[in-house]
Design a protein around this motif. Structure first.
Motif, short mmCIF file in Angstrom:
data_model
loop_
_atom_site.label_atom_id
_atom_site.label_comp_id
_atom_site.label_asym_id
_atom_site.label_seq_id
_atom_site.Cartn_x
_atom_site.Cartn_y
_atom_site.Cartn_z
N GLN A 281 0.81 -1.22 0.00
CA GLN A 281 0.00 0.00 0.00
C GLN A 281 0.85 1.27 0.00
O GLN A 281 0.38 2.33 -0.44
CB GLN A 281 -0.93 -0.01 1.21
N PHE A 282 2.07 1.17 0.49
CA PHE A 282 2.96 2.33 0.55
C PHE A 282 4.27 1.98 -0.18
O PHE A 282 5.22 1.48 0.43
CB PHE A 282 3.24 2.72 2.01
N PRO A 283 4.31 2.21 -1.49
CA PRO A 283 5.48 1.82 -2.29
C PRO A 283 6.77 2.45 -1.76
O PRO A 283 6.78 3.59 -1.29
CB PRO A 283 5.13 2.34 -3.69
N GLY A 284 7.86 1.69 -1.87
CA GLY A 284 9.15 2.18 -1.41
C GLY A 284 9.39 1.96 0.07
O GLY A 284 10.33 2.53 0.64
N THR A 285 8.56 1.14 0.70
CA THR A 285 8.67 0.92 2.13
C THR A 285 9.92 0.12 2.49
O THR A 285 10.25 -0.88 1.84
CB THR A 285 7.43 0.17 2.66
N THR A 286 10.59 0.55 3.56
CA THR A 286 11.67 -0.22 4.18
C THR A 286 11.10 -0.89 5.42
O THR A 286 10.39 -0.24 6.20
CB THR A 286 12.84 0.69 4.58
N VAL A 287 11.40 -2.16 5.61
CA VAL A 287 10.91 -2.90 6.77
C VAL A 287 12.09 -3.14 7.72
O VAL A 287 13.11 -3.69 7.34
CB VAL A 287 10.28 -4.25 6.37
N VAL A 288 11.91 -2.70 8.97
CA VAL A 288 12.91 -2.92 10.02
C VAL A 288 12.26 -3.76 11.11
O VAL A 288 11.14 -3.45 11.55
CB VAL A 288 13.42 -1.60 10.61
N THR A 289 12.93 -4.81 11.54
CA THR A 289 12.39 -5.70 12.57
C THR A 289 13.15 -5.52 13.88
O THR A 289 14.39 -5.60 13.89
CB THR A 289 12.48 -7.17 12.13
N LEU A 290 12.41 -5.27 14.94
CA LEU A 290 12.99 -5.19 16.29
C LEU A 290 12.76 -6.53 16.96
O LEU A 290 11.64 -6.84 17.36
CB LEU A 290 12.35 -4.06 17.10
N ALA A 291 13.81 -7.33 17.07
CA ALA A 291 13.67 -8.68 17.60
C ALA A 291 14.31 -8.86 18.97
O ALA A 291 14.09 -9.89 19.61
CB ALA A 291 14.27 -9.70 16.63
N GLN A 292 15.11 -7.88 19.41
CA GLN A 292 15.72 -8.02 20.73
C GLN A 292 14.69 -7.69 21.79
O GLN A 292 14.14 -6.59 21.83
CB GLN A 292 16.94 -7.12 20.90
N ASN A 293 14.42 -8.64 22.65
CA ASN A 293 13.42 -8.50 23.70
C ASN A 293 14.11 -8.09 25.00
O ASN A 293 15.08 -8.71 25.41
CB ASN A 293 12.67 -9.83 23.87
N TYR A 294 13.61 -7.04 25.63
CA TYR A 294 14.20 -6.54 26.88
C TYR A 294 13.38 -6.97 28.09
O TYR A 294 13.67 -6.57 29.21
CB TYR A 294 14.28 -5.02 26.84
N ARG A 295 12.37 -7.80 27.87
CA ARG A 295 11.44 -8.15 28.94
C ARG A 295 11.69 -9.54 29.51
O ARG A 295 11.83 -9.69 30.72
CB ARG A 295 10.00 -8.07 28.40
N SER A 296 11.72 -10.55 28.67
CA SER A 296 11.63 -11.94 29.13
C SER A 296 12.98 -12.64 29.11
O SER A 296 13.87 -12.31 28.33
CB SER A 296 10.63 -12.72 28.26
N VAL A 297 13.07 -13.69 29.96
CA VAL A 297 14.25 -14.55 29.93
C VAL A 297 14.16 -15.47 28.71
O VAL A 297 13.09 -15.69 28.14
CB VAL A 297 14.37 -15.37 31.23
N THR A 298 15.29 -16.03 28.33
CA THR A 298 15.39 -16.82 27.09
C THR A 298 14.41 -18.00 27.02
O THR A 298 13.80 -18.23 25.97
CB THR A 298 16.83 -17.30 26.91
N PRO A 299 14.22 -18.80 28.10
CA PRO A 299 13.29 -19.94 27.98
C PRO A 299 11.87 -19.52 27.65
O PRO A 299 11.16 -20.23 26.92
CB PRO A 299 13.38 -20.60 29.36
N ILE A 300 11.43 -18.38 28.15
CA ILE A 300 10.08 -17.91 27.82
C ILE A 300 10.00 -17.54 26.35
O ILE A 300 9.02 -17.85 25.65
CB ILE A 300 9.69 -16.72 28.72
N LEU A 301 11.03 -16.89 25.83
CA LEU A 301 11.04 -16.52 24.42
C LEU A 301 11.07 -17.74 23.52
O LEU A 301 10.47 -17.74 22.44
CB LEU A 301 12.22 -15.61 24.12
#
Length: 676
Positions: A281-301
């Motif tokens: 819908q919005f041509p020329g879009t750049t997609v950035v993914t924020l995957a680092q979680n600052y909330r949970s411990v690794t087993p929950i993720l």
């Protein structure tokens, strides 16, 4: 030349956050995983734009709550010490507030007078009700939708940009026969609003979208802004997506932030496709993914990543954390609901003894009534709690109705309770109800006398049944309150289908009230507790918070979105509850229930428990064992279960399968000797 110093707030961002904040290209979509710092990223983006020379008044920040906008702009102020007032000049607020501001400026183009007023939901419902009666729709032989349902249908059509026939078929099938009449009603509704120069809440977005349909106006309005930032984009509806596409014609660059895996508000017309289709819908879009979680411990993720991997269509992301290892999530099988309640309470108290305050612990559930038996156990253990979302007993019309029957039985002089009760019956309106109340008074306030009131033929059978019920309850006041509520429900439950939508949900609420009544010996005490200290929800029955002002959090999953706790329990994780048996009608519905489960599990920082009972009782029986067996939620597949520890909660009562358990020897010998 030395490069300019990077401000501390920018240096503290991770690489993906910094990429989003400093993006200099066209449109930007930020796929922000749970706990990935999206609020900070948006606030830093505002600060970066202002610091880079963008005029604050040419930045538009759209959020879903005023508080969210204020929080982001306040943070941005802290990042710009040289001009703290700059963030205050940003166009920041909700979609509806921004629409109201723009429509005052472009009122003539919208066909409005600048001094238009906005109706709240109650005003809109009342106007629809007036029009219903003017058209004689309330007198039809078949039940016509009530005013609140009419407004809900209208709102769904507007916000979802859907035809009325499609809306009725999918969301309001019981109203499908009234499509022609509803369409005519809505035509009158729109005309009356325009005559009176008033808008309802949905009109703010609708008029904004319609004026943007004109290319010249779209370029003029959109040209006011260089940058448009949108929070929680996964929760936008089709109308809001149209608005953004119209604003884009003015040359503004759009930055949308959201998480498709947390799109859980389709009942408000939110459309996850807005986010999934954003790059198209919005041509020329750049997609950035924020995957680092600052909330949970690794087993929950690990568990939440495995769960959401089942989604058929999504922006792929694997959340990760530097918080390190911790307790693996526990998948707890309970023999029945009471075992689930005890397990939850025991773990809550254990964590409290380990230093985790009650307020940093939460119990989450799909529907408000799922916490009913747990609330009773918490009250018995004297554990204070606050409940958020869902059931608010004395504010729900069907709860008020049932209590009105009890009030009449306790005090037949209670005219207001009589008025409410009588108007539930077919053919009885306010005028006839008033005459019926006077008739009972003339007969010495004997509630059974309502049966001799000369009512229209359509009401006589119902009045006779009401007279029998009320006379019986009045004479037998010593009956246990739960029994009295049960008898009232035999009379009242069929009426729910005639007066309210979603009758199955309301019947379950009444079952909860019946269960609560089992804790009382007298009707008077039950009513006194409800009336002198009326609970806004069942949580109030737990008593006031202790002096240390600590309490356990109970919440529906929908109300928990955006929150986090050290310890989280997700209860009733069985098919029929999660996913809800009322939300499995289509693959899209099931996908949303999967996302809802994901939202619940990602609220946990340090410890996560997922509980499910093997056996459910339909209602409490003293001498019978009326129950059904459940199965684990379909979302906890083998890959998900592999990331969790399986736990068996302690069983109570007699074991259903005592094979291999020897009887005490003396008793066995006596039984054998009986036949020798």
């Amino acid at each position: 030349m030395d490069e300019p110093a990077v401000p501390p707030w920018l240096a503290d961002l991770n690489a993906e956050q910094r990429q989003a904040v400093t993006h200099a290209g066209e449109h930007l979509l930020v796929v922000a995983g749970a706990g990935s710092g999206k609020t900070r990223t948006l606030a830093c983006r505002v600060a970066h734009l202002i610091a880079g020379g963008v005029e604050p008044g040419r930045i538009l920040l759209l959020t879903f709550t005023r508080r969210a906008a204020q929080e982001m702009l306040k943070r941005a102020e802290g990042y710009i010490p040289s001009d703290r007032a700059a963030a205050g000049r940003v166009w920041g607020g909700t979609f509806h507030a921004t629409a109201n501001r723009l429509l005052r400026i472009y009122a003539k183009a919208a066909g409005l007078s600048p001094d238009f007023t906005v109706m709240d939901q109650s005003d809109a419902e009342d106007l629809l009700n007036v029009l219903r009666q003017e058209q004689g729709l309330h007198t039809k032989e078949k039940r016509f939708p009530r005013k609140s349902t009419c407004l809900a249908i209208y709102s769904r059509c507007v916000n979802g940009s859907e035809a009325i026939g499609d809306v009725l078929r999918r969301y309001f099938p019981w109203c499908a026969d009234w499509a022609k009449e509803l369409k005519a009603l809505f035509q009158l509704y729109v005309a009356r609003k325009q005559e009176r120069n008033v808008l309802d809440y949905d009109d703010l977005l609708l008029y904004w979208a319609e004026i943007l349909a004109d290319p010249g106006l779209a370029r003029d309005i959109g040209g006011r802004f260089d940058h448009i930032l949108v929070d929680e984009y996964q929760d936008t509806n089709s109308l809001q997506a149209r608005i953004l596409q119209g604003l884009m014609l003015g040359g503004a660059r759009v930055m949308a932030v959201g998480d498709d895996a947390q799109s859980i508000y389709s009942f408000r017309a939110a459309n996850v496709r807005n986010m999934l289709d954003f790059p198209k819908q919005f041509p020329g879009t750049t997609v950035v993914t924020l995957a680092q979680n600052y909330r949970s411990v690794t087993p929950i993720l690990a568990a939440t990543n495995a769960l959401i991997a089942q989604a058929k269509e999504r922006f792929t992301k694997e959340l990760w954390s530097t918080r390190g290892d911790g307790q693996r999530p526990q998948l707890v099988t309970c023999k029945e609901e009471t075992d689930q309640d005890r397990f939850v309470v025991e773990r809550v108290l254990e964590h409290r003894e380990a230093g985790v305050p009650l307020r940093q612990q939460a119990v989450l559930f799909r529907a408000a009534h799922h916490s009913a038996s747990l609330e009773l156990e918490l009250a018995r253990r004297n554990i204070p709690y606050h409940k958020y979302g869902g059931l608010r007993f004395l504010e729900f019309a069907h709860i008020k109705d049932l209590i009105a029957f009890l009030r009449v039985a306790e005090n037949p002089r209670d005219d207001m309770a009589w008025f409410r009760t009588l108007q539930l019956l077919p053919g009885i309106g306010p005028g006839l109800a008033a005459r019926a109340v006077r008739h009972v008074a003339d007969q010495g306030h004997n509630p059974a006398a309502i049966g001799s009131f000369p009512a229209p033929a359509a009401s006589r059978a119902a009045l006779a049944a009401l007279a029998s019920l009320m006379g019986d309850l009045y004479q037998n006041h010593e009956l246990p309150p739960a029994v009295q509520v049960g008898r009232i429900r035999q009379f009242y439950d069929p009426l729910i289908k005639e007066h309210y939508e979603n009758p199955a949900v309301r019947v379950r609420d009444l079952q909860t009230l019946e269960q609560l009544a089992t804790g009382y010996r007298s009707r008077r005490r039950f009513l006194t507790d409800l009336q002198l200290d009326p609970p806004t929800s069942t949580s109030d029955l737990a008593g006031p918070p202790m002096l240390d002002e600590d309490w356990l959090v109970l919440s529906t999953i929908h109300s928990a979105k955006g929150c986090e706790w050290d310890v989280v329990h997700v209860i009733h994780a069985s098919d029929g509850c999660l996913p809800s048996d009322m939300a499995t009608g289509s693959p899209e519905d099931i996908e949303e229930e999967l996302r809802l489960t994901y939202v619940a599990m990602t609220r946990a920082r340090n410890a996560l428990y997922v509980e499910w009972p093997l056996r459910y009782y339909h209602k409490w029986h003293r001498h019978t064992d009326h129950h059904i067996y459940a199965q684990l939620s379909r979302f906890f597949t083998p890959p998900v279960r592999a990331t969790m520890n399986a736990v068996q909660a302690g069983a109570s009562g007699v074991d259903d399968d005592p094979a291999g358990t020897a009887l005490p020897q003396p008793a066995a010998e006596r039984i054998r000797s009986r036949w020798t």
